[in-house]
Write an enzyme that holds these catalytic residues in place. Sequence first.
Site, short mmCIF file in Angstrom:
data_model
loop_
_atom_site.label_atom_id
_atom_site.label_comp_id
_atom_site.label_asym_id
_atom_site.label_seq_id
_atom_site.Cartn_x
_atom_site.Cartn_y
_atom_site.Cartn_z
N ASN A 178 -13.13 -4.67 7.84
CA ASN A 178 -12.13 -3.72 7.33
C ASN A 178 -12.78 -2.34 7.40
O ASN A 178 -14.01 -2.23 7.53
CB ASN A 178 -11.67 -4.12 5.91
CG ASN A 178 -12.76 -3.95 4.87
OD1 ASN A 178 -13.33 -2.85 4.71
ND2 ASN A 178 -13.08 -5.01 4.13
N ASN A 180 -10.03 -14.15 -2.86
CA ASN A 180 -9.58 -14.63 -1.56
C ASN A 180 -9.78 -16.13 -1.34
O ASN A 180 -9.49 -16.64 -0.26
CB ASN A 180 -10.27 -13.86 -0.43
CG ASN A 180 -9.99 -12.38 -0.49
OD1 ASN A 180 -10.89 -11.58 -0.57
ND2 ASN A 180 -8.72 -12.01 -0.47
N ARG A 204 -15.37 -15.27 7.51
CA ARG A 204 -14.98 -15.68 6.15
C ARG A 204 -14.44 -17.11 6.10
O ARG A 204 -14.38 -17.70 5.01
CB ARG A 204 -13.98 -14.68 5.54
CG ARG A 204 -14.62 -13.31 5.26
CD ARG A 204 -13.95 -12.55 4.12
NE ARG A 204 -14.15 -13.18 2.83
CZ ARG A 204 -13.55 -12.81 1.70
NH1 ARG A 204 -12.70 -11.78 1.71
NH2 ARG A 204 -13.77 -13.43 0.56
N ARG A 251 -3.89 -9.22 7.15
CA ARG A 251 -4.70 -10.44 6.95
C ARG A 251 -3.83 -11.70 6.90
O ARG A 251 -4.12 -12.68 7.57
CB ARG A 251 -5.52 -10.33 5.66
CG ARG A 251 -6.62 -9.27 5.74
CD ARG A 251 -7.69 -9.63 6.75
NE ARG A 251 -8.79 -8.68 6.77
CZ ARG A 251 -9.84 -8.74 5.96
NH1 ARG A 251 -9.95 -9.69 5.06
NH2 ARG A 251 -10.81 -7.84 6.05
N HIS A 269 -5.40 -5.67 1.97
CA HIS A 269 -4.92 -6.76 1.10
C HIS A 269 -3.96 -6.15 0.09
O HIS A 269 -4.21 -5.02 -0.38
CB HIS A 269 -6.08 -7.40 0.31
CG HIS A 269 -6.89 -8.42 1.06
ND1 HIS A 269 -8.26 -8.53 0.90
CD2 HIS A 269 -6.52 -9.41 1.93
CE1 HIS A 269 -8.71 -9.54 1.66
NE2 HIS A 269 -7.68 -10.08 2.30
N ASP A 287 -3.73 -6.62 -2.99
CA ASP A 287 -4.34 -6.27 -4.28
C ASP A 287 -5.15 -4.98 -4.22
O ASP A 287 -5.72 -4.55 -5.23
CB ASP A 287 -5.16 -7.43 -4.86
CG ASP A 287 -6.42 -7.76 -4.07
OD1 ASP A 287 -6.69 -7.08 -3.05
OD2 ASP A 287 -7.14 -8.70 -4.47
N ALA A 337 -17.78 -2.92 0.68
CA ALA A 337 -17.24 -4.06 1.43
C ALA A 337 -15.72 -4.07 1.39
O ALA A 337 -15.08 -4.97 1.95
CB ALA A 337 -17.77 -5.38 0.86
N CYS A 392 -10.75 -7.97 -6.79
CA CYS A 392 -11.24 -8.84 -5.70
C CYS A 392 -12.36 -9.74 -6.15
O CYS A 392 -12.59 -10.79 -5.55
CB CYS A 392 -11.79 -8.00 -4.55
SG CYS A 392 -10.70 -6.80 -3.87
N1 ARG Z 1 -15.16 -7.70 2.78
C1 ARG Z 1 -14.07 -8.48 2.27
C2 ARG Z 1 -13.02 -8.65 3.34
O1 ARG Z 1 -12.81 -7.73 4.09
C3 ARG Z 1 -13.48 -7.85 1.04
C4 ARG Z 1 -12.43 -8.67 0.38
C5 ARG Z 1 -11.78 -7.98 -0.77
N2 ARG Z 1 -10.89 -8.83 -1.44
C6 ARG Z 1 -9.66 -8.52 -1.87
N3 ARG Z 1 -9.01 -9.40 -2.55
N4 ARG Z 1 -9.08 -7.37 -1.57
O2 ARG Z 1 -12.40 -9.67 3.49
#
Ligand code: ARG
Length: 275
Positions: A31, A80, A99, A146, A175, A177, A263, A269
């Site tokens: 991201n 996640n 992931r 995503r 995302h 959230d 991140a 998150c």
């Molecule tokens: N580095 C992770 C990703 O890009 C961060 C996830 C953040 N999670 C969230 N629920 N927004 O997947």
Amino acid sequence: MHTGSGSPTSNGAPTFLMCPPDYYDIEYEINPWMSRRRQTHPERSRQQWQALYELLLSVGAHIELMDPVPGLPDLVFTANAGLVYQDKVFLSRFRYAVRQRETPHDEKWFREHGFEVVHLPEGMYFEGAGDALFCGETLFAGYIIRSDIRAAQWIGQQINKRVIPLELVDPYYYHLDTCFCPLRPGMAMYYPEAFDEYGRKALQTHIQTLIRVRPSEAARFACNAVVVNEHVVLNTGCPELENTLRDHGFQPHSTPLDEFIKAGGSAKCLTLQLR
Ligand code: ARG
């Protein structure tokens, strides 16, 4: 520290799943916030995570923990892992291979803690509570960056709930959230620019009171907040939102989480609501 798994909590406070940041790092870029040239400080990450953990306990939340795993730097972002609904978990199907390796660990945790694990049909991406948030009885679902729109619709059919799909148009708010946060039934906060015209209309139609978050505070992950009854836990640097929350009878609590913004994540998150 651990609450008994499967047992409802006595005081109506939510239970969250968290994972300590022992192996948290920036090892890949999936991201726009992530850059391998901007590494994390392990000590600061640890302190920030610990402070969030303690703050959540202090406002009455219950927390269960998952063991960190070497080589899975984003496992800390438990939001996640999946979407929990009653005793079921709809397990995520991550878009990126880096992931996807988290999923067997998530699945094991849920099975060992008495959840019924539901796998989505093959070929549908879904990133759990990061992209699927209840406001009252309605499930709001972020898609395209995503998760796939079909995934949330499929879940809605399984649990017999209305789903409002919201297309995410800004790669920094990848995302749901990161740009939308339900506060109570009929009330939420959001960053309007992360949605298209249709998405903004849908939110305005289905949620009576919508608090707008300004761009500079959205970029501090203001919307990535954890709500524990009247308490709202979020990153520092969002004074305008904090004031607005107070005006609406909430008690904001800020705690520094900039190590995790490296991140692309913040308070919400780092948690997954279990009950
Ligand atoms: N580095 C992770 C990703 O890009 C961060 C996830 C953040 N999670 C969230 N629920 N927004 O997947």
